[in-house]
Design an enzyme around this catalytic site. Structure first.
Site, mmCIF file in Angstrom:
data_model
loop_
_atom_site.group_PDB
_atom_site.id
_atom_site.type_symbol
_atom_site.label_atom_id
_atom_site.label_comp_id
_atom_site.label_asym_id
_atom_site.label_seq_id
_atom_site.Cartn_x
_atom_site.Cartn_y
_atom_site.Cartn_z
ATOM 1 C CB CYS A 39 -8.455 3.441 -3.482
ATOM 2 S SG CYS A 39 -6.848 4.065 -2.970
ATOM 3 C CB CYS A 42 -7.200 6.510 -5.108
ATOM 4 S SG CYS A 42 -6.282 4.962 -5.039
#
Length: 135
Positions: A39, A42
Site C-alpha cells: 500500500c 500506507c
C-alpha cells in the site's frame, strides 16, 4: 520501554495485540494503523506516525498491523481499505476512519487525545531516523 522513547510498534499476532491493549490500561490511548506492505499511501504516512509516537509518547501508543499477516484482526475490525486507523481507549473503539490524509489523522488524534506533548514537539521534527520495533 520508556515513555519518552516510544516508537511505532508493528504487531506480529493477535496475542501480541491483546497484550499491548492490556498493557495500555485505561489511561493510554492506542492509535492502530491497519496497513499492507504493498500500500503506497500506507508507506507515505509512516514517517509522520513515527513523529506522532514521539509527540504523544506519554499519552498514546501507536501500533501498525499488517492486514496480510493478521487477517483475524482485519476481520475483527472489518477492515476493507488501507490505511484504516482506529483510536482505542480502555479496549473501546472511539473512532475508525480510512485514508492517508495526515491532517485528518492529526485532527482525530487531537480530538480524542488532545494536543501533542509540547516538550516533544521540537524534538520530533529534528529529522531523527525512524525506528520501528516489532512484537
Amino acid at each position: 520501554m520508556a515513555a519518552g522513547n516510544r516508537k511505532v510498534i508493528v504487531v506480529e499476532s493477535k496475542n501480541a495485540y491483546d497484550q499491548l491493549l492490556d498493557d495500555a490500561g485505561s489511561n493510554t490511548y492506542v492509535l492502530v494503523e491497519f496497513y499492507a506492505t504493498w500500500c503506497g499511501p500506507c508507506a507515505m504516512i509512516g514517517p509522520r506516525l513515527e513523529q506522532l509516537a514521539t509527540e504523544y509518547s506519554s499519552r498514546m501508543l501507536i501500533l501498525k498491523i499488517d492486514v496480510d499477516q493478521n487477517e483475524d484482526l482485519a476481520v475483527q475490525y472489518e477492515i476493507s481499505s488501507m490505511p484504516t486507523f482506529i483510536i482505542i481507549k480502555n479496549r473501546v473503539t472511539l473512532t475508525q476512519f480510512v485514508g492517508s490524509n495526515v491532517d485528518r489523522v492529526i485532527s482525530m488524534v487531537e480530538k480524542h487525545v488532545g494536543k501533542m506533548d509540547e516538550s516533544k514537539a521540537g524534538k520530533a521534527t529534528e529529522g531523527t531516523k525512524a525506528s520501528v520495533s516489532k512484537i
